[in-house]
Design a protein around this motif. Sequence first.
Motif, mmCIF file in Angstrom:
data_model
loop_
_atom_site.group_PDB
_atom_site.id
_atom_site.type_symbol
_atom_site.label_atom_id
_atom_site.label_comp_id
_atom_site.label_asym_id
_atom_site.label_seq_id
_atom_site.Cartn_x
_atom_site.Cartn_y
_atom_site.Cartn_z
ATOM 1 N N GLU A 63 0.813 -1.222 0.000
ATOM 2 C CA GLU A 63 0.000 0.000 0.000
ATOM 3 C C GLU A 63 0.845 1.269 0.000
ATOM 4 O O GLU A 63 0.463 2.273 -0.589
ATOM 5 N N ARG A 64 1.994 1.206 0.663
ATOM 6 C CA ARG A 64 2.830 2.412 0.741
ATOM 7 C C ARG A 64 4.272 2.009 1.022
ATOM 8 O O ARG A 64 4.538 1.086 1.800
ATOM 9 N N ILE A 65 5.187 2.697 0.359
ATOM 10 C CA ILE A 65 6.617 2.510 0.597
ATOM 11 C C ILE A 65 7.193 3.848 1.018
ATOM 12 O O ILE A 65 7.034 4.848 0.309
ATOM 13 N N ALA B 39 -8.564 -0.476 -25.115
ATOM 14 C CA ALA B 39 -7.247 -1.110 -25.278
ATOM 15 C C ALA B 39 -6.205 0.008 -25.285
ATOM 16 O O ALA B 39 -5.466 0.207 -26.251
ATOM 17 N N THR B 40 -6.184 0.735 -24.187
ATOM 18 C CA THR B 40 -5.411 1.974 -24.087
ATOM 19 C C THR B 40 -4.089 1.805 -23.350
ATOM 20 O O THR B 40 -3.452 2.786 -22.977
ATOM 21 N N GLY B 41 -3.703 0.557 -23.129
ATOM 22 C CA GLY B 41 -2.371 0.314 -22.604
ATOM 23 C C GLY B 41 -2.291 0.317 -21.091
ATOM 24 O O GLY B 41 -3.297 0.347 -20.368
ATOM 25 N N PHE B 42 -1.040 0.310 -20.635
ATOM 26 C CA PHE B 42 -0.742 0.190 -19.210
ATOM 27 C C PHE B 42 0.403 1.135 -18.852
ATOM 28 O O PHE B 42 1.131 1.599 -19.720
ATOM 29 N N ALA B 43 0.527 1.387 -17.565
ATOM 30 C CA ALA B 43 1.620 2.232 -17.076
ATOM 31 C C ALA B 43 2.303 1.518 -15.912
ATOM 32 O O ALA B 43 1.728 0.624 -15.288
ATOM 33 N N ALA B 44 3.518 1.914 -15.633
ATOM 34 C CA ALA B 44 4.257 1.314 -14.518
ATOM 35 C C ALA B 44 3.467 1.469 -13.226
ATOM 36 O O ALA B 44 2.908 2.529 -12.935
ATOM 37 N N ALA B 45 3.395 0.374 -12.448
ATOM 38 C CA ALA B 45 2.638 0.367 -11.187
ATOM 39 C C ALA B 45 3.527 0.904 -10.067
ATOM 40 O O ALA B 45 4.230 0.163 -9.387
ATOM 41 N N LEU B 46 3.473 2.215 -9.872
ATOM 42 C CA LEU B 46 4.382 2.882 -8.937
ATOM 43 C C LEU B 46 3.666 3.626 -7.814
ATOM 44 O O LEU B 46 4.315 4.328 -7.032
ATOM 45 N N ASP B 47 2.351 3.469 -7.715
ATOM 46 C CA ASP B 47 1.594 4.253 -6.739
ATOM 47 C C ASP B 47 2.110 4.148 -5.308
ATOM 48 O O ASP B 47 2.132 5.161 -4.583
ATOM 49 N N PRO B 48 2.537 2.976 -4.826
ATOM 50 C CA PRO B 48 3.001 2.907 -3.433
ATOM 51 C C PRO B 48 4.196 3.805 -3.125
ATOM 52 O O PRO B 48 4.424 4.169 -1.970
ATOM 53 N N LEU B 49 4.956 4.189 -4.158
ATOM 54 C CA LEU B 49 6.112 5.049 -3.937
ATOM 55 C C LEU B 49 5.735 6.519 -3.801
ATOM 56 O O LEU B 49 6.576 7.337 -3.406
ATOM 57 N N ASN C 214 -1.526 -1.906 -13.646
ATOM 58 C CA ASN C 214 -1.899 -0.492 -13.663
ATOM 59 C C ASN C 214 -2.399 -0.080 -15.053
ATOM 60 O O ASN C 214 -1.705 0.616 -15.792
ATOM 61 N N PRO C 215 -3.607 -0.491 -15.432
ATOM 62 C CA PRO C 215 -4.131 -0.134 -16.756
ATOM 63 C C PRO C 215 -4.415 1.363 -16.870
ATOM 64 O O PRO C 215 -4.860 2.002 -15.915
ATOM 65 N N LYS C 216 -4.146 1.909 -18.062
ATOM 66 C CA LYS C 216 -4.501 3.304 -18.344
ATOM 67 C C LYS C 216 -5.974 3.358 -18.733
ATOM 68 O O LYS C 216 -6.381 2.742 -19.718
ATOM 69 N N GLY D 62 5.458 10.222 -4.204
ATOM 70 C CA GLY D 62 6.318 11.188 -4.897
ATOM 71 C C GLY D 62 7.795 10.940 -4.699
ATOM 72 O O GLY D 62 8.610 11.843 -4.939
ATOM 73 N N LEU D 63 8.173 9.731 -4.296
ATOM 74 C CA LEU D 63 9.582 9.451 -4.007
ATOM 75 C C LEU D 63 10.430 9.321 -5.265
ATOM 76 O O LEU D 63 11.661 9.408 -5.195
ATOM 77 N N VAL D 64 9.803 9.066 -6.402
ATOM 78 C CA VAL D 64 10.557 8.930 -7.646
ATOM 79 C C VAL D 64 9.942 9.810 -8.724
ATOM 80 O O VAL D 64 8.753 10.118 -8.697
ATOM 81 N N GLN D 65 10.782 10.219 -9.667
ATOM 82 C CA GLN D 65 10.321 10.946 -10.837
ATOM 83 C C GLN D 65 10.240 9.983 -12.014
ATOM 84 O O GLN D 65 10.904 8.945 -12.028
ATOM 85 N N LEU D 66 9.426 10.337 -12.986
ATOM 86 C CA LEU D 66 9.180 9.451 -14.118
ATOM 87 C C LEU D 66 9.936 9.911 -15.359
ATOM 88 O O LEU D 66 10.174 11.114 -15.551
ATOM 89 N N ASP D 67 10.287 8.938 -16.204
ATOM 90 C CA ASP D 67 10.906 9.274 -17.480
ATOM 91 C C ASP D 67 9.828 9.536 -18.524
ATOM 92 O O ASP D 67 8.619 9.550 -18.211
ATOM 93 N N ALA D 68 10.236 9.726 -19.766
ATOM 94 C CA ALA D 68 9.290 10.100 -20.820
ATOM 95 C C ALA D 68 8.251 9.015 -21.092
ATOM 96 O O ALA D 68 7.166 9.308 -21.595
ATOM 97 N N LYS D 69 8.537 7.760 -20.746
ATOM 98 C CA LYS D 69 7.602 6.662 -20.985
ATOM 99 C C LYS D 69 6.813 6.272 -19.740
ATOM 100 O O LYS D 69 6.072 5.285 -19.754
ATOM 101 N N GLY D 70 6.959 7.044 -18.668
ATOM 102 C CA GLY D 70 6.164 6.790 -17.477
ATOM 103 C C GLY D 70 6.769 5.810 -16.492
ATOM 104 O O GLY D 70 6.116 5.418 -15.521
ATOM 105 N N PHE D 71 8.014 5.408 -16.709
ATOM 106 C CA PHE D 71 8.711 4.544 -15.764
ATOM 107 C C PHE D 71 9.576 5.389 -14.836
ATOM 108 O O PHE D 71 9.913 6.527 -15.154
#
Length: 362
Positions: A92-94, A292-302, A124-126, A304-313
């Motif tokens: 749930e949270r890191i 069928a709109t794709g998926f994104a990295a499942a990073l919610d538990p983090l 983490n579906p979009k 604001g501890l990390v920033q994302l790159d141009a592809k959402g990772f």
Amino acid sequence: MGGGPAGLAASQQLRQHRVPHRVLERGDTVGYTWANLYDSLTLHTGKHMSSLPDMAFPRSAPLFVPRREFLDYLRRYAESFELPIDTESTVERIARTDGSWTVSTSRGVLATNVVVVATGIVANPKIPRLPGQERFAGRIAHSVAYRRPDGYTGRRVLVVGVGNSGAEIGSEIARAGGKVTVAVRSGANVVPLTLAGLPIQYVSFWVRKLPRRVQEGAVALVRLLTELRRGKPVLPRPAYSPLDEIPVIGFHLVDAIAQGLIDVRGGVAELTADGARFTDGTAGRFDDIILATGFAAALDPLGGLVQLDAKGFARRRDRVVSVDQPRLYFVGHNYDATGGLYNISRDARLAARLIAGDLKAR
């Protein structure tokens, strides 16, 4: 964090390096996400480049492994290496606390020196909010919820997006008797599943070692050969190269379009009470919409501890190391035409080696 292919591969490699650890899986079984994907799903990457570290697929396995066989493989993998997996443990949270990590889960709180995020993207579906969505009287679901086509027979189905899942689901429903329309906003690159009998993934692996100019030449040659054999493309070509975004692999969708089983429209401009209007000026009536709109990295538990790159990772160096937080690693966050599973194996080995070296240095 994550008991799918990435988490299992990372765990096996950590065990090889004798690093104590636990794997936290949100579901009630190993590979929970794979256990709940659509029935007909088959890997479009070849089995020789889709296995996890230190366990090849059996010789009896088909070149392209079906979902059910792959799920069995994941379970055998976990059992064979006796991986320490805690199921039904949703993270749930890191949080970063006094130089270490605190991981809050549905089953309690854990403290650890190192965190490996191996949650992949399917969790983490979009799910975009379409204009006028509140007016639409039919069903709307993301492709991740799709299982089989029988519930769509005789229904008018709009598939929004033409990635690999949208292409496979749309063509499957059309062949099962659904009336399918695909909304294509920016086009799609389509490549053959095999080339001269080899999975296109194997060809891509070697082509990507060449200079970019030569890679583009190889792409142009494949495109020319495909058009000579199959005729002009039935989908608009996007502005980007298949070298930069994963293409649609295989011709199931384009064959269904060419056979008149699937209609192609522009992007969705808005939904109406009984259907949709499109950016090409046309409109249609629909009973169901599949996103069928794709998926994104499942990073919610983090948080604001990390920033994302141009592809959402999460931003990383050396493929797997967080640039924002110490002792934070990512496995299953590199995707290209050589295959997600191939990259998972590569990154699991790398992350485990770096973690073991870091812990020994203390």
